[in-house]
Scaffold this motif. Structure first.
Motif, short mmCIF file in Angstrom:
data_model
loop_
_atom_site.label_atom_id
_atom_site.label_comp_id
_atom_site.label_asym_id
_atom_site.label_seq_id
_atom_site.Cartn_x
_atom_site.Cartn_y
_atom_site.Cartn_z
N ASP A 91 0.87 -1.18 0.00
CA ASP A 91 0.00 0.00 0.00
C ASP A 91 0.91 1.23 0.00
O ASP A 91 1.68 1.42 0.94
CB ASP A 91 -0.90 0.04 1.24
CG ASP A 91 -1.99 -1.02 1.23
OD1 ASP A 91 -1.90 -1.96 0.43
OD2 ASP A 91 -2.92 -0.90 2.06
N MET A 92 0.84 2.06 -1.04
CA MET A 92 1.70 3.23 -1.16
C MET A 92 0.90 4.52 -1.02
O MET A 92 -0.27 4.58 -1.40
CB MET A 92 2.42 3.25 -2.51
CG MET A 92 1.49 3.38 -3.70
SD MET A 92 2.28 3.97 -5.23
CE MET A 92 2.51 5.72 -4.87
N VAL A 93 1.55 5.56 -0.49
CA VAL A 93 0.92 6.87 -0.36
C VAL A 93 1.43 7.77 -1.49
O VAL A 93 2.64 7.89 -1.70
CB VAL A 93 1.24 7.52 1.00
CG1 VAL A 93 0.44 8.82 1.16
CG2 VAL A 93 0.94 6.57 2.15
N ILE A 94 0.51 8.41 -2.20
CA ILE A 94 0.91 9.33 -3.25
C ILE A 94 1.45 10.62 -2.65
O ILE A 94 1.28 10.90 -1.46
CB ILE A 94 -0.27 9.67 -4.19
CG1 ILE A 94 -1.40 10.38 -3.42
CG2 ILE A 94 -0.78 8.43 -4.91
CD1 ILE A 94 -2.42 11.06 -4.32
N ASN A 95 2.11 11.42 -3.49
CA ASN A 95 2.58 12.75 -3.10
C ASN A 95 1.41 13.73 -3.26
O ASN A 95 1.04 14.10 -4.38
CB ASN A 95 3.76 13.16 -3.98
CG ASN A 95 4.42 14.43 -3.50
OD1 ASN A 95 3.77 15.39 -3.14
ND2 ASN A 95 5.75 14.43 -3.51
#
Length: 221
Positions: A91-95
């Motif tokens: 699970d990645m967080v966008i900028n």
């Protein structure tokens, strides 16, 4: 809706900064006992959890968490490291700043780079919907669809708000074929969970649902 069906869609989550291995291990045990989709845990515990669980339960971890403003190179390294340690899902967080600056090409390139680093594993893209306008949410649906990622995810649970029914409905209406929705943050009750699933969420990021299930069925499923 059967409780077992709700549980099967849960990424049983513990991401608090002060989490200990004893607490992580309990989350793993409960995830197994209640047949959850995965456990979502800090990257620093992935290898230990993998050694403990083997292939009995999928392990999810978070990248660029919770603020999302690491460089793409750092996020790619985090992803590769997590996978080496045994992560099954990312699970990645966008900028978020790039969204505000309308740097759509950079956002797309970053998600694609991380998806490539996943080596076929599931990638969920956290867009932190509570910080976005409706126009930005719709645009992120388009970008996540174009990126080849598997899920768009509402929230980290560490910002100003969590999943809302309105956002899940909006995402479901604007994502492309093959992209799923993960609702996370603030899912406190079984009614919350059922509502999000009925609105189109395929996964739920929550710890509360398993805690409620433990109260009703301490022996598990």
């Amino acid at each position: 809706m059967e409780l077992s069906e709700i549980l099967s869609r849960c990424d049983h989550t513990l991401l608090k900064q002060e989490s200990t291995w004893e607490q992580i291990r309990e989350v793993c045990d409960d995830g197994l006992k209640f047949n959850c989709a995965s456990v979502c845990i800090p990257a620093g515990f992935v290898k230990q959890a993998g050694d403990y669980l083997g292939d009995r339960l999928k392990i999810c971890t978070v990248i660029g968490f919770p603020n999302g403003y690491s460089t793409t190179a750092v996020k790619v390294f985090e992803t590769e490291d997590a996978i080496r340690n045994g992560a099954d899902e990312i699970d990645m967080v966008i900028n978020i700043g790039w969204v505000k600056d309308r740097r759509w090409d950079d956002l797309l390139a970053e998600i694609k780079a991380i998806k490539a680093s996943c080596q076929g594993r599931i990638l969920k893209v956290i867009v932190e919907a509570c910080l976005l306008t409706e126009e930005e949410k719709v645009k992120m649906c388009e970008i996540v669809t174009a990126s080849g990622a598997d899920y768009i995810k509402t929230s980290t649970g560490f910002s100003t708000g969590g999943a809302t029914r309105e956002d899940v409905k909006l995402f479901k209406e604007h994502i492309g074929p093959g992209v799923k929705v993960k609702a996370a943050g603030g899912i406190r009750t079984l009614q919350d969970a059922e509502d999000f699933i009925n609105l189109g969420a395929d996964r739920l990021g929550t710890s509360a649902v398993v805690k409620l299930a433990k109260n009703e069925h301490p022996e598990g499923y």
